[in-house]
Every structure is written in C-alpha cells, then in structure tokens.
Motif scaffolding. Structure first.
Motif, PDB file in Angstrom:
ATOM      1  N   ASN A 280      40.206  37.354  40.348  1.00 20.90           N
ATOM      2  CA  ASN A 280      38.874  37.831  39.907  1.00 20.90           C
ATOM      3  C   ASN A 280      38.151  38.523  41.062  1.00 20.90           C
ATOM      4  O   ASN A 280      36.942  38.342  41.267  1.00 20.90           O
ATOM      5  CB  ASN A 280      38.023  36.667  39.381  1.00 20.90           C
ATOM      6  CG  ASN A 280      38.514  36.119  38.037  1.00 20.90           C
ATOM      7  OD1 ASN A 280      37.911  35.233  37.480  1.00 20.90           O
ATOM      8  ND2 ASN A 280      39.599  36.662  37.503  1.00 20.90           N
ATOM      9  N   GLY A 320      42.791  39.304  33.796  1.00 20.47           N
ATOM     10  CA  GLY A 320      41.444  38.906  34.217  1.00 20.47           C
ATOM     11  C   GLY A 320      40.387  38.997  33.131  1.00 20.47           C
ATOM     12  O   GLY A 320      39.277  38.520  33.309  1.00 20.47           O
ATOM     13  N   PHE A 338      34.713  38.832  35.012  1.00 25.00           N
ATOM     14  CA  PHE A 338      36.040  38.418  34.558  1.00 25.00           C
ATOM     15  C   PHE A 338      35.920  37.234  33.601  1.00 25.00           C
ATOM     16  O   PHE A 338      35.199  36.288  33.894  1.00 25.00           O
ATOM     17  CB  PHE A 338      36.902  38.001  35.747  1.00 25.00           C
ATOM     18  CG  PHE A 338      37.251  39.126  36.677  1.00 25.00           C
ATOM     19  CD1 PHE A 338      38.400  39.880  36.479  1.00 25.00           C
ATOM     20  CD2 PHE A 338      36.438  39.429  37.758  1.00 25.00           C
ATOM     21  CE1 PHE A 338      38.732  40.919  37.347  1.00 25.00           C
ATOM     22  CE2 PHE A 338      36.762  40.454  38.629  1.00 25.00           C
ATOM     23  CZ  PHE A 338      37.910  41.204  38.427  1.00 25.00           C
TER      24      PHE A 338
END
Ligand SMILES: [Zn+2]
Length: 381
Positions: A280, A320, A338
């Motif tokens: 992320n 993600g 994310f």
C-alpha cells in the motif's frame, strides 16, 4: 447530579461518534505523493496493416487502471502508454477463485488455459501445459523474458516451468534448464547457485549452451547467442535504486532476439508494481509504474523503426484495491486509498500498439491473450 452525568456521558459519546465520522470522511489511510522527475513521452506512429513478425508482451504485475491513472497524474497528464492505438479489458478470475494470483493469471495468458490458484503452467489436474515460449520456439522464433523479480517467481515461471505450486521455487528454477528460452534476465541468483540439493544450475545452464552472466556489465557485452543473466540475489532493487536497468535489459534482449529472420516473442515484466501494491505504498508504486512506462516508450521507439512488431501492455491482475481520490496534473500530485493488502478481482486494461493491435479491443478472458498471439504469429499448436 445523576442527570448531569448522563448528559455529559451522552455529549462525550456523540462527540466521539461525530469525530469518528469526520475521520472516516477524511479517509485517514490516504496515501499522497508528488513526482519530481516528470519526463517527456516518445513521439511515435504505429505501423499498420503489415504482417506481425514479432510480439513483445509487457506485463505490469498488479497494474490496474487506477495504478496507470495515478502514474498519468504524477507525470503531469501524459504517459508513453497513451501512444497505444487499441485498448481492451481482460478478465482475470482463475479456475478455483475469483481473485487470482500471478501464477494462475500468468498461466492463462501463457498457455490459454484457466487453472487453479498458485499453479505454474499446469492444468487444474496438474498436467503440464505448453506455453507461448514453447510454441514460438517450435515455430522457429527466438524467445526471451526480462523481469525485475526473481526468476522462479510466478510470472516469468509460467513461460519457463511447470509446477502445481509456485512456492516450490527450487524445483521451478530447475525447470529453466529445459525451457528453450533464448534470452533470460532476472534476479534470484541464489535459487540457481545456493540450493538445498547442492546442484549448481548456473553451471548446468552453461552446459546447455547459455552464456551465464552474474553482472549487467558482462551481460551488456554479449552480441549474440543464448543468454542467462542473473545479476542479483533476491529481487532487483526498486525503481529509484535500479535506474534504467529494466529498459537496458529489455532493449538488449530485443536487439539479440531480432537477429532471427523468423522473428521473436518476448515477455518483459514490471514485476515490482505488485509488491508496492501489497505494501500500500503510493510513492513507490507510482515510481514503479513510471519506470515501466519509460521502458514502454523505448520499446515503442524500437517497434516503430522495425514496423513489424506488435507491443501489448497489460496486467495479470490488480493489486491493492487502489482508488484515486485527489490529485493535480499541474504539480504531479496524487492521493489515493488502498482497500486491500492483496489482489482484487477487477478487470484489467490491455493496451496494444503496432500491426495487429486491433485484435486486442473489447472485453475478453485473459486466456484470449494467448489465443490472439498464437493466431497473429501463426504459431504451431
Ligand atoms: Zn501480488
């Protein structure tokens, strides 16, 4: 007194709830980044109507539409990808899961068959499948793979190995000896030289006729013949530290493979886009996509000159669950969020440039990527 404490409690509670809601609308996990090295995109015109002699398949691992959009904002509203004349969407689900991994997604594109999660070019029953590199080789084409991850990782392996489990990396590495791919570049040298079974696969690759290189400097001097280049253990470093190594290795592979009169098939992977999605990490993610896009520009320049090369750029899946929430094209600032540390099940974009590009428009299964390439290059079954 009792009433007063109830009032205070109620007030405290409602403030906490209100603050919570406020924090919620501020999407506290927003990940922002400003890119400080915008680059000019290449100016190319694709050749049309000619026969497809070579195919270069460029896979951005985990590179969904939002990852591309974030990179587009960061580079001030332009990407080399914009030179593609055809776009489509690929559905990524695998045989036993909606959310795929790179093994099953890569297998679909490399062999034309949907398979189970974590499989490497075998069907759901475990039977080995022939891949695009096998077919290209048996049709007289040269083949190559260039990646920024370790070679026994999923995406390169689906073109070079067969295994029911992508985690069996030593066995997968041993399959590289029999893969007939002419140019192989990636990391993970230790999987070939420091093995539990004590085999020295680097030496065995030499016996198979490969020029085995352990540095880029050595690799870059090779002018012809088969190449097995593993300049590093583990993975190649991330974009900032890697410099233009992926572009240089990709162009070197293309240069060598294109000496073949019958043509070539190459798979070039921006492997580490996926890692940044798992972490992320917006800054690193954008830098990886932009590094991949820079390579796309250089590959397009080569393809334009050649005139008979189709360049396909796509992803195996999205990583993600990224959302683009804000940004500024003028300053190259992007903000996103994310939803996941893993992969998502959304369709991924497919871009094509050069002769035969039209075949990649529409919405289709990832297995059709294989079928379209087989047809365009007229490969043996
Ligand atoms: Zn992944």
């Amino acid at each position: 007194m009792k009433n007063l404490s109830i009032v205070i409690l109620t007030l405290l509670l409602s403030t906490t709830i209100a603050l919570g809601q406020y924090e919620g609308t501020k999407h506290p996990e927003t990940n922002s980044y400003q890119y400080d090295q915008p680059y000019r995109i290449v100016n190319v015109k694709p050749a049309k109507g000619k026969k497809v002699k070579n195919v270069i398949l460029m896979i951005g691992d985990g590179m969904g539409l939002v990852q591309v959009s974030a990179a587009w904002v960061a580079n001030r509203g332009k990407l080399n990808l914009d030179n593609c004349t055809t776009t489509g969407f690929s559905r990524t689900w695998c045989a036993n899961k909606l959310i795929t991994d790179s093994g099953a997604a890569g297998t679909a594109m490399a062999t034309g068959s949907k398979t189970n999660y974590h499989c490497i070019s075998v069907d759901p029953e475990g039977n080995p499948l022939t891949s695009l590199t096998d077919r290209a080789h048996s049709s007289g084409l040269k083949t190559g793979i260039v990646v920024t991850c370790n070679l026994p990782d999923a995406t390169p392996s689906v073109f070079c190995a067969n295994n029911i489990d992508r985690d069996l990396e030593e066995a997968i590495a041993a399959d590289y000896l029999h893969c007939n791919v002419d140019y192989i570049f990636g990391a993970g040298r230790e999987k070939f030289s420091k093995r539990a079974d004590k085999r020295d696969l680097l030496d065995e690759m030499k016996q198979k006729g490969y020029q085995v290189c352990t540095t880029w400097n050595e690799t870059s001097k090779i002018k012809q013949g088969k190449v097995f280049s593993v300049p590093m253990e583990g993975q190649l470093p991330l974009a900032k530290e890697r410099g233009d190594l992926f572009t240089k290795a990709s162009l070197h592979a293309i240069h060598l493979l294109s000496k073949n009169k019958k043509g070539f098939f190459a798979m070039l992977e921006g492997s580490r886009i996926d890692d940044c999605g798992h972490w992320n990490d917006m800054p690193k993610l954008v830098e990886e996509v932009l590094d991949f896009d820079r390579s796309i520009g250089e590959v397009m320049k080569w393809a334009e000159k050649d005139g008979q090369t189709l360049v396909i750029v796509l992803a195996d899946h999205e990583t993600g669950g990224l959302t683009l929430l804000d940004g500024d094209i003028k300053t190259g600032t992007v903000s996103g969020n994310f939803a996941s540390k893993g992969h998502s099940g959304v369709m991924v974009p497919v871009y094509a440039y050069g002769p035969g590009a039209e075949a990649f428009s529409g919405i289709y299964e990832n297995t059709e990527v294989f079928q379209k390439i087989v047809k365009l290059l007229n490969l043996n079954q």
